[in-house]
Design a protein around this motif. Structure first.
Motif, mmCIF file in Angstrom:
data_model
loop_
_atom_site.group_PDB
_atom_site.id
_atom_site.type_symbol
_atom_site.label_atom_id
_atom_site.label_comp_id
_atom_site.label_asym_id
_atom_site.label_seq_id
_atom_site.Cartn_x
_atom_site.Cartn_y
_atom_site.Cartn_z
ATOM 1 N N ILE A 92 37.454 34.898 36.618
ATOM 2 C CA ILE A 92 36.481 35.991 36.246
ATOM 3 C C ILE A 92 36.933 37.381 35.724
ATOM 4 O O ILE A 92 36.587 37.546 34.681
ATOM 5 C CB ILE A 92 35.667 36.144 37.696
ATOM 6 C CG1 ILE A 92 34.948 35.077 38.059
ATOM 7 C CG2 ILE A 92 34.839 37.345 37.417
ATOM 8 C CD1 ILE A 92 34.386 35.402 39.463
ATOM 9 N N VAL A 93 38.124 37.570 36.132
ATOM 10 C CA VAL A 93 38.619 38.947 35.778
ATOM 11 C C VAL A 93 39.177 38.783 34.137
ATOM 12 O O VAL A 93 38.824 39.375 33.271
ATOM 13 C CB VAL A 93 39.916 39.560 36.284
ATOM 14 C CG1 VAL A 93 40.788 40.495 35.727
ATOM 15 C CG2 VAL A 93 39.597 39.849 37.797
ATOM 16 N N SER A 94 39.683 37.632 33.877
ATOM 17 C CA SER A 94 39.967 37.201 32.547
ATOM 18 C C SER A 94 39.032 36.636 31.653
ATOM 19 O O SER A 94 39.229 36.322 30.625
ATOM 20 C CB SER A 94 41.257 36.248 32.582
ATOM 21 O OG SER A 94 40.789 34.979 33.026
ATOM 22 N N ARG A 95 37.843 36.481 32.271
ATOM 23 C CA ARG A 95 36.479 36.099 31.630
ATOM 24 C C ARG A 95 37.017 34.538 30.774
ATOM 25 O O ARG A 95 36.429 34.235 29.828
ATOM 26 C CB ARG A 95 36.197 37.075 30.525
ATOM 27 C CG ARG A 95 35.972 38.289 30.792
ATOM 28 C CD ARG A 95 35.461 39.228 29.924
ATOM 29 N NE ARG A 95 34.944 40.578 30.396
ATOM 30 C CZ ARG A 95 34.426 41.733 29.831
ATOM 31 N NH1 ARG A 95 34.493 41.519 28.518
ATOM 32 N NH2 ARG A 95 34.352 42.674 30.460
ATOM 33 N N LYS A 96 37.447 33.792 31.405
ATOM 34 C CA LYS A 96 37.699 32.521 31.188
ATOM 35 C C LYS A 96 37.119 31.514 32.138
ATOM 36 O O LYS A 96 37.439 31.730 33.225
ATOM 37 C CB LYS A 96 39.419 32.239 30.984
ATOM 38 C CG LYS A 96 40.096 32.994 30.000
ATOM 39 C CD LYS A 96 41.450 32.481 29.913
ATOM 40 C CE LYS A 96 42.147 33.434 28.965
ATOM 41 N NZ LYS A 96 43.753 32.985 29.050
ATOM 42 N N ILE A 97 36.564 30.423 31.535
ATOM 43 C CA ILE A 97 35.634 29.398 32.532
ATOM 44 C C ILE A 97 36.835 28.776 33.320
ATOM 45 O O ILE A 97 37.836 28.000 32.744
ATOM 46 C CB ILE A 97 35.106 28.522 31.754
ATOM 47 C CG1 ILE A 97 33.873 29.262 31.031
ATOM 48 C CG2 ILE A 97 34.452 27.529 32.530
ATOM 49 C CD1 ILE A 97 33.078 28.509 30.055
#
Length: 297
Positions: free
Chosen positions: A113-118
């Protein structure tokens, strides 16, 4: 990395997981004679003094950045132990152990979530398996959650945040000093909450004394020392897999020492939670092996 050193490190970390697991029952017994905040505060104050006597030289030249990092990490650590200890007043040691273990899965989920990666398929499968297991373990026949289970779930969230923050700050500062700082923060906040919300017992019962001294030194001070000392000889993923045994030890201690009995549905829930943790962590292990293979050509 010496294979013998790694084996010794794994055994030491397994001992830490064992101590953490069996203390769920001890803490639950102690809470019959003392408030949760005073219990946490005294436990961590003793651990702080113990570690401070060993590593006092490392505390003499702390930078403002290290102090700030210790305070931030300590707040999350306090939240984890506060939710867990208060939750133990309303749920079983077995449930608390398994739900706390969900932090292992929440770490990669929050990181995504923090890295905005699924999240990858392995992490997603692990989350789904653990969520189903949590429902089977915690939901009653009328599909209602125990209040203690909800509190312990927030404990898992807090511990996941703690693990992520330690990973962020530990490489930049002295690990021992950072550990002492965060333990001190937990002690101060807990004692303050105890003074505001609880009444200190006039005298401690035997379960309270057993709870304080079995958790302050072995499960807090020594556990931090062992982890900081031996984890350099094994991988973080391997460490996480070993720590999955903590809820298993908690369930075993609950059955052996407190007479807790899990239903077939709850056992299935425990197995699904363990499966979810293993899926998430073994995915990381496979990635490390693949990376090493690529490096060697």
């Amino acid at each position: 990395m010496s294979k013998l050193k790694q084996i010794k490190a794994d055994l030491a970390l397994l001992a830490v997981a064992f101590v953490w697991g069996i203390t769920f029952v001890v803490v639950q017994d102690a809470l019959s004679g003392i408030g949760p905040y005073y219990f946490i505060g005294i436990r961590f104050a003793i651990a702080f003094l113990f570690l401070g006597l060993i590593y006092w030289r490392r505390l003499l030249n702390l930078s403002p950045g290290a102090i700030k990092a210790g305070i931030i990490i300590g707040i999350f650590l306090f939240a984890g132990y506060a939710f867990q200890t208060v939750g133990l007043k309303y749920t079983t040691a077995s449930n608390a152990g398994f739900i706390t273990g969900l932090a292992v899965i929440l770490v990669p989920l929050f990181s995504a979530i923090v890295s905005r990666k699924i999240p990858g398929p392995a992490v997603a499968a692990g989350v789904i398996s653990a969520t189903l297991g949590l429902a089977l373990l915690s939901l009653g026949d009328n599909l209602s959650l125990n209040f203690g289970d909800i509190l312990v779930f927030f404990c898992a969230i807090s511990f996941a945040g703690h693990i992520i923050l330690v990973g962020k700050y530990a490489p930049s500062y002295d690990p021992a000093a950072l550990a002492i700082l965060q333990i001190g923060v937990v002690a101060i906040i807990s004692l303050a909450c105890g003074a505001a919300l609880e009444t200190m017992p006039e005298q401690f019962t035997r379960p309270v004394w057993i709870g304080i001294f079995s958790t302050a030194i072995p499960a807090t001070a020594l556990a931090f020392l062992i982890q900081n000392s031996v984890q350099r000889y094994t991988t973080p993923t391997h460490t996480a897999i070993i720590f999955i045994m903590e809820p298993v030890f908690a369930a075993g201690a609950g059955w052996l020492l407190a007479g807790e009995i899990l239903t077939a549905r709850q056992w299935l829930g425990c197995l699904l939670i363990l499966l979810g943790m293993l899926i998430s962590e073994l995915k990381g292990l496979l990635n490390i092996k693949a990376f090493k293979k690529t490096e060697t050509g």
